[in-house]
Scaffold this motif. Structure first.
Motif, PDB file in Angstrom:
ATOM      1  N   PRO A  10      -3.206  -9.417   0.648  1.00  0.00           N
ATOM      2  CA  PRO A  10      -2.657  -8.082   0.908  1.00  0.00           C
ATOM      3  C   PRO A  10      -2.050  -7.992   2.302  1.00  0.00           C
ATOM      4  N   ARG A  11      -1.057  -7.177   2.413  1.00  0.00           N
ATOM      5  CA  ARG A  11      -0.423  -6.960   3.718  1.00  0.00           C
ATOM      6  C   ARG A  11      -1.321  -6.093   4.585  1.00  0.00           C
ATOM      7  N   GLU A  12      -1.167  -6.292   5.864  1.00  0.00           N
ATOM      8  CA  GLU A  12      -1.887  -5.430   6.794  1.00  0.00           C
ATOM      9  C   GLU A  12      -1.204  -4.071   6.809  1.00  0.00           C
ATOM     10  N   THR A  13      -2.018  -3.054   6.945  1.00  0.00           N
ATOM     11  CA  THR A  13      -1.423  -1.721   7.048  1.00  0.00           C
ATOM     12  C   THR A  13      -0.859  -1.557   8.445  1.00  0.00           C
ATOM     13  N   ARG A  14       0.354  -1.089   8.497  1.00  0.00           N
ATOM     14  CA  ARG A  14       1.016  -0.888   9.780  1.00  0.00           C
ATOM     15  C   ARG A  14       1.191   0.594  10.018  1.00  0.00           C
ATOM     16  N   ARG A  15       1.143   0.951  11.247  1.00  0.00           N
ATOM     17  CA  ARG A  15       1.397   2.345  11.597  1.00  0.00           C
ATOM     18  C   ARG A  15       2.891   2.588  11.518  1.00  0.00           C
ATOM     19  N   THR A  16       3.228   3.775  11.054  1.00  0.00           N
ATOM     20  CA  THR A  16       4.634   4.115  10.914  1.00  0.00           C
ATOM     21  C   THR A  16       4.847   5.557  11.349  1.00  0.00           C
ATOM     22  N   LEU A  17       6.050   5.833  11.716  1.00  0.00           N
ATOM     23  CA  LEU A  17       6.373   7.202  12.123  1.00  0.00           C
ATOM     24  C   LEU A  17       6.812   8.057  10.942  1.00  0.00           C
ATOM     25  N   ARG A  18       7.023   7.387   9.796  1.00  0.00           N
ATOM     26  CA  ARG A  18       7.420   8.142   8.608  1.00  0.00           C
ATOM     27  C   ARG A  18       6.254   8.989   8.109  1.00  0.00           C
ATOM     28  N   PRO A  19       6.569  10.165   7.590  1.00  0.00           N
ATOM     29  CA  PRO A  19       5.477  10.992   7.070  1.00  0.00           C
ATOM     30  C   PRO A  19       4.889  10.362   5.806  1.00  0.00           C
ATOM     31  N   ASN A  20       3.600  10.514   5.647  1.00  0.00           N
ATOM     32  CA  ASN A  20       2.906   9.990   4.481  1.00  0.00           C
ATOM     33  C   ASN A  20       2.576  11.163   3.556  1.00  0.00           C
ATOM     34  N   TYR A  21       2.934  11.037   2.296  1.00  0.00           N
ATOM     35  CA  TYR A  21       2.668  12.114   1.344  1.00  0.00           C
ATOM     36  C   TYR A  21       2.281  11.525   0.005  1.00  0.00           C
ATOM     37  N   ASP A  22       1.563  12.292  -0.758  1.00  0.00           N
ATOM     38  CA  ASP A  22       1.154  11.880  -2.095  1.00  0.00           C
ATOM     39  C   ASP A  22       2.233  12.320  -3.085  1.00  0.00           C
ATOM     40  N   PRO A  23       2.921  11.398  -3.761  1.00  0.00           N
ATOM     41  CA  PRO A  23       4.006  11.780  -4.670  1.00  0.00           C
ATOM     42  C   PRO A  23       3.534  12.665  -5.821  1.00  0.00           C
ATOM     43  N   GLU A  24       2.305  12.447  -6.272  1.00  0.00           N
ATOM     44  CA  GLU A  24       1.798  13.251  -7.386  1.00  0.00           C
ATOM     45  C   GLU A  24       1.597  14.703  -6.960  1.00  0.00           C
ATOM     46  N   THR A  25       1.029  14.913  -5.801  1.00  0.00           N
ATOM     47  CA  THR A  25       0.834  16.268  -5.278  1.00  0.00           C
ATOM     48  C   THR A  25       2.184  16.939  -5.039  1.00  0.00           C
ATOM     49  N   PHE A  26       3.107  16.190  -4.459  1.00  0.00           N
ATOM     50  CA  PHE A  26       4.441  16.730  -4.208  1.00  0.00           C
ATOM     51  C   PHE A  26       5.135  17.079  -5.527  1.00  0.00           C
ATOM     52  N   GLY A  27       4.961  16.237  -6.543  1.00  0.00           N
ATOM     53  CA  GLY A  27       5.552  16.503  -7.856  1.00  0.00           C
ATOM     54  C   GLY A  27       4.977  17.758  -8.493  1.00  0.00           C
TER      55      GLY A  27
END
Length: 165
Positions: A10-27
């Motif tokens: 598995p890839r290491e989780t990297r910090r990002t400046l992009r917002p993180n959202y749950d697609p199911e909740t958004f849907g």
């Protein structure tokens, strides 16, 4: 630290400046929003809002008006609302299309199972009919027994009777 390109690591989780959202909740949120936009309640709310806005900016004193005619700010707000509403409605429609596709596939599979079951039952019924055609029925047995009894009785009548003295 060297990055691994292996697929089983598995890839290491990297910090990002992009917002993180749950697609199911958004849907689900977009579906709720799209459902609300299609109601009479929304139309009434929007009509009251626009009427109040126009009335206030027409009838209020010059110092209290915040959007003079031709109501540029109101146009901006309505355009902004429409620019967000259209993609949310499309997202809700796409989710509904996905649900319809899944339901269609499930219905198709159920219909195929029903057809297979019906064909099986039809073959079973046909084999039972064939088997029953070979089975002696009660009426057939009675008629055969009656014929045999008549033959026996004829033979008994045609034989000479011994003298009994």
């Amino acid at each position: 630290m060297a990055r691994s390109n292996r697929l089983d690591t598995p890839r290491e989780t990297r910090r990002t400046l992009r917002p993180n959202y749950d697609p199911e909740t958004f849907g689900r949120l977009s579906e709720r929003f799209a459902r609300f936009l299609g109601t009479a309640r929304f139309l009434v709310y929007m009509t009251v809002f626009v009427f109040t806005w126009v009335s206030w900016n027409f009838l209020a004193s010059r110092n209290s008006r915040f959007d003079d005619y031709p109501f540029i700010f109101l146009t901006l707000i309505l355009s902004l609302q429409a620019s967000y509403a259209a993609p949310l409605i499309l997202l809700a429609q796409n989710r509904q299309t996905d649900r319809d596709r899944i339901q269609f596939n499930e219905d198709r599979e159920q219909n195929e199972r029903n057809i297979a079951d019906t064909e099986y039952l039809t073959r079973e019924l046909a084999s039972l009919r064939i088997t029953l055609g070979e089975v002696a029925t009660r009426d057939y047995l009675r008629s055969e027994l009656a014929d045999s009894l008549e033959k026996i009785l004829k033979e008994l009548r045609s034989k000479p009777q011994p003298n009994t003295k």
